[in-house]
Design a protein around this motif. Structure first.
Motif, PDB file in Angstrom:
ATOM      1  N   ARG A   1       0.840  -1.211   0.000  1.00 45.61           N
ATOM      2  CA  ARG A   1       0.000   0.000   0.000  1.00 45.61           C
ATOM      3  C   ARG A   1       0.871   1.257   0.000  1.00 45.61           C
ATOM      4  NH1 ARG A   1      -2.912  -1.613   4.996  1.00 45.61           N
ATOM      5  NH2 ARG A   1      -2.371   0.482   5.597  1.00 45.61           N
TER       6      ARG A   1
ATOM      7  N   PHE B   1      -5.662   2.589   0.177  1.00 48.07           N
ATOM      8  CA  PHE B   1      -5.503   1.341  -0.577  1.00 48.07           C
ATOM      9  C   PHE B   1      -5.938   0.116   0.235  1.00 48.07           C
ATOM     10  CE2 PHE B   1      -2.661   4.262  -2.711  1.00 48.07           C
ATOM     11  CZ  PHE B   1      -2.914   4.002  -4.044  1.00 48.07           C
TER      12      PHE B   1
ATOM     13  N   VAL C   1      -9.524   4.287  -6.653  1.00 51.37           N
ATOM     14  CA  VAL C   1      -8.258   3.724  -6.145  1.00 51.37           C
ATOM     15  C   VAL C   1      -7.605   2.841  -7.209  1.00 51.37           C
ATOM     16  CG1 VAL C   1      -7.241   2.206  -4.393  1.00 51.37           C
ATOM     17  CG2 VAL C   1      -8.999   3.850  -3.731  1.00 51.37           C
TER      18      VAL C   1
END
Length: 752
Positions: A109, A126, A270
């Motif tokens: 992430r 994330f 995202v």
């Protein structure tokens, strides 16, 4: 040399034993199944270490921790803090993955938030467990669930007639009454006769206060439509009830990939953020080996501080033989062996030293090719200044010990003694069962396939299998070999799961609570109670500790648990029945000087003698004995059995009644089995084959391999590097296959 000193250990079957264990060395504990290894290592040493450590915390913290009662031992001296690496599955829920449990996903992430384009936010966005980043449609699960109304409801019935087809919504249950007591519905009207408006109120009303509820409606309760309540109770939360009603939920609920995120769990925004054209979910769906290749293609000076440790973590997973897993794999789908190896990896980079690492059969689920790597990891834990205790049957792991403690001589009441301490070299020359088994020479089974009748599995392409076709001889023993993750289980499950008369005997726990025992699983506790009733004149239900005969103080549990505020729960043996679970009048009723509690304390061997004139009881016990479980007690709770023991209990059911023309598939049946116990299992397989059954075994154990009539070897390695048929045929031919790591280790084993 400093020692951990154990004085007078009497836990379970241990016979007041005292032993010194060298610190900063690898000590392997060996012995037959049931000999007392776990009683000494886990129930005595590990339990005492954890108990003493917990006592150093405040009472508030102690209340949050697992509770350990004092083991039955006089004294343990110089005991370090224990780190236990057992085979318990990692568990978690559908939000827990290999990436999250290993903390690797935190680094991933961070990497995408630093150098991913376009920038969409910091690392927390994330996370599919964070409302800011998760896909709104599936709440970050990757799949959506629908409730099949025709399975949940019987439209031909009324609410009074049990129209809601789900156990916890029956008319007499508290959930059922939340519909019956509303005053909104005619409880005798069939659901098919409801108007659209009535049905919408019944199913889809959001939680709301009733305006004029009947007097029997709970004063503070809100009415909630059945679909909302069902979704909240059984789909959105992972709780005890979700496990309890698992089969009913599977019947009622259908699951499919989320149409918004296509299973990627994250929001479209995202997923726009990419590195080298890969979004973060594309990366976590790669196998560990493929993920390593991808990481090496990233050229970024500012991210090297993230990339280097991430690469090390992935290399550790690959090295330990988990290169075929993905970071997105849910932890609930991992085997005990896979879970254990992930736990091992977590400790590799720990800065702590002078601990005692206690490892339970690290060879489980591993091909000999992978065991060498496990051995190196065990060695590295020792080299960092730790003491390592290993419970193990595998000769390749026993070999690396600095010191060995062998327990025995047999199992249960006939075990619990120390039969040997010393080096591997001295063990080989000892007269213990372990020493004799390790010295034994092995040969392949001579060719003796008489019939040419085969089962065919054709064109299997599942997981990593690449259009594999094989044939399996009927009424013979076929062993499926290959490293973990090569595709063995995928081949057999895909090829045979829908074939009629196929029986899979695996290591999944038998559905059981701590009130289930060997007798209940074998369906003979009823016969035992009938026998006692006939002989004593007391009614049958009195001989059940789940029914009328239960001790009134402990309700048939044998123990009393007292919950104390801000203190650990206090558990003690019931002082009315002294742990025997029954009322005094039941315990006073005896047959040949034995009461029902004495019967539950008998081993299988002892019970066969006691019930020798009652074949309906003794025959299932004889079948259990023939699988090598003669040391177990009849009252042993099923939730205390190992995976290998569960498999053998399941097998015994088919040895009682003669089954013909079936296909039996065993998944690593040697799990937890001493080398000297393997011949006992082989006799069971021979018995099945003589009764015209076909036996297929997925196995890594080399001794078991030497008894195969037919081999199917899948490989050469795991994941994308596996999935190919390397060999099928009679035993000797496998030895000539150069690409096969199984062949390499089998050749060494035969020539030792």
């Amino acid at each position: 040399m400093s020692m951990i000193r154990i004085h007078g250990a009497k836990q379970n079957n241990l016979k007041n034993i005292s032993v010194d264990i060298p610190k900063h060395q690898i000590t392997v504990f060996t012995g037959r199944s049931g000999s007392g290894k776990s009683s000494l290592v886990f129930n005595t040493i590990a339990a005492e270490s954890e108990r003493l450590l917990n006592e150093t915390y405040s009472t508030y913290i102690q209340h949050q921790l697992s509770q350990f009662s004092k083991p039955n031992v006089d004294l343990i001296e110089h005991l370090p803090v224990a780190m236990i690496i057992n085979q318990n599955r990692l568990g978690g829920n559908s939000r827990s993955t290999v990436g999250t449990i290993s903390d690797i996903y935190a680094s991933v992430r961070l990497l995408w938030s630093r150098i991913g384009e376009p920038f969409v936010g910091y690392s927390d966005i994330f996370s599919f467990n964070n409302p800011k980043g998760m896909c709104e449609t599936c709440s970050g699960l990757g799949y959506v669930e629908d409730i099949d109304l025709n399975e949940l409801l019987d439209f031909d019935k009324s609410l009074n007639e049990d129209a809601i087809r789900f156990p916890s919504f029956r008319p007499d249950s508290w959930r059922g009454k939340r519909y019956l007591y509303t005053g909104l519905f005619d409880n005798d009207k069939k659901l098919k006769d409801y108007s659209k408006e009535e049905l919408d109120i019944f199913l889809y009303t959001k939680p709301t206060k009733l305006k004029n509820p009947p007097s029997n409606w709970p004063r503070t309760a809100k009415f909630e439509g059945l679909i909302h309540r069902f979704r909240r109770s059984f789909l959105l939360n992972d709780n005890f009830e979700k496990q309890k009603f698992k089969n009913d939920i599977e019947r009622v609920v259908t699951s499919k990939e989320c149409p918004t995120c296509n299973g990627k769990r994250l929001s479209p925004k995202v997923l726009e953020c990419k590195i080298n054209d890969y979004d973060i979910a594309d990366f976590t769906n790669l196998s560990i080996d493929e993920a390593l290749k991808f990481i090496k293609t990233i050229d970024s000076a500012k991210a090297s501080v993230i990339i280097d440790p991430l690469q090390q973590q992935l290399e550790s997973l690959s090295y330990i033989g988990l290169n075929y897993l993905t970071l997105s794999r849910e932890t609930t789908t991992l085997s005990g062996g896979e879970s254990q190896r992930i736990k091992l990896i977590r400790h590799l980079n720990s800065a702590l030293s002078d601990l005692v690492y206690i490892i339970d059969e690290p060879s489980i689920g591993l091909h000999p090719e992978d065991i060498q790597r496990i051995n190196e990891i065990i060695q590295s834990l020792k080299d960092k200044g730790n003491t390592v205790l290993v419970v193990e049957h595998d000769p390749d792991v026993i070999k690396i010990a600095d010191h060995i403690v062998d327990l025995g001589p047999l199992a249960g009441k006939n075990g619990g003694e120390i039969t040997f301490t010393g080096s591997y070299h001295n063990l080989l020359h000892s007269q213990t069962h372990t020493g004799q088994a390790l010295r034994r020479q092995h040969r392949l089974k001579p060719s003796q396939l008489s019939n040419n009748d085969f089962l065919s599995i054709s064109n299997i392409s599942r997981n990593n299998l690449k259009n594999v076709s094989v044939k399996i001889p009927k009424e013979a023993m076929t062993v499926i070999t290959g490293v973990a993750g090569s595709g063995k289980s995928s081949l057999i499950h895909a090829g045979l799961e829908k074939m009629p008369d196929t029986i899979f005997i695996d290591q999944k726990p038998a559905h059981a609570s701590n009130r289930s025992n060997l007798l209940t699983y074998l369906n003979i506790f009823d016969d035992v109670r009938s026998y006692f009733s006939e002989e004593t004149g007391i009614k049958k239900s009195m001989f059940s500790y789940n029914s009328e005969g239960a001790c009134v103080e402990c309700h048939g549990k044998g123990i009393i648990k007292t919950e104390l505020a801000f203190m650990p729960d206090f558990t003690q043996i019931c002082d009315v029945c002294h742990g025997k679970r029954y009322k005094p009048e039941v315990l006073n009723a005896k047959v040949n000087d034995y009461n029902i509690a004495d019967i539950l304390a008998l081993t299988v061997d002892e019970a066969i003698s006691f019930f020798n004139k009652k074949p309906e009881i003794s025959q299932p016990l004889e079948a259990l004995k023939s699988t090598g479980l003669n040391y177990m007690t009849l009252g042993q709770s099923l939730d205390t059995l190992s995976g290998g023991e569960i498999q053998r209990v399941k097998l015994s059911k088919y040895l009682t009644k003669t089954v013909h023309q079936h296909i039996f598939i065993f998944d690593e049946p040697t799990t937890g089995l001493h080398e000297d116990d393997i011949p006992i299992l082989l006799e069971c397989f021979d018995q099945l084959i003589k009764a015209s059954n076909t036996v297929i075994i997925i196995e890594h154990n080399l001794t078991m391999m030497t008894h195969a009539d037919w081999f199917i070897d899948i490989g050469p390695y795991a994941g994308e590097q596996g999935g190919q048929l390397l060999y099928q045929g009679e035993a000797h031919g496998l030895l000539d296959v150069e690409r096969s790591v199984t062949a390499k280790h089998l050749r060494n084993y035969l020539n030792k």
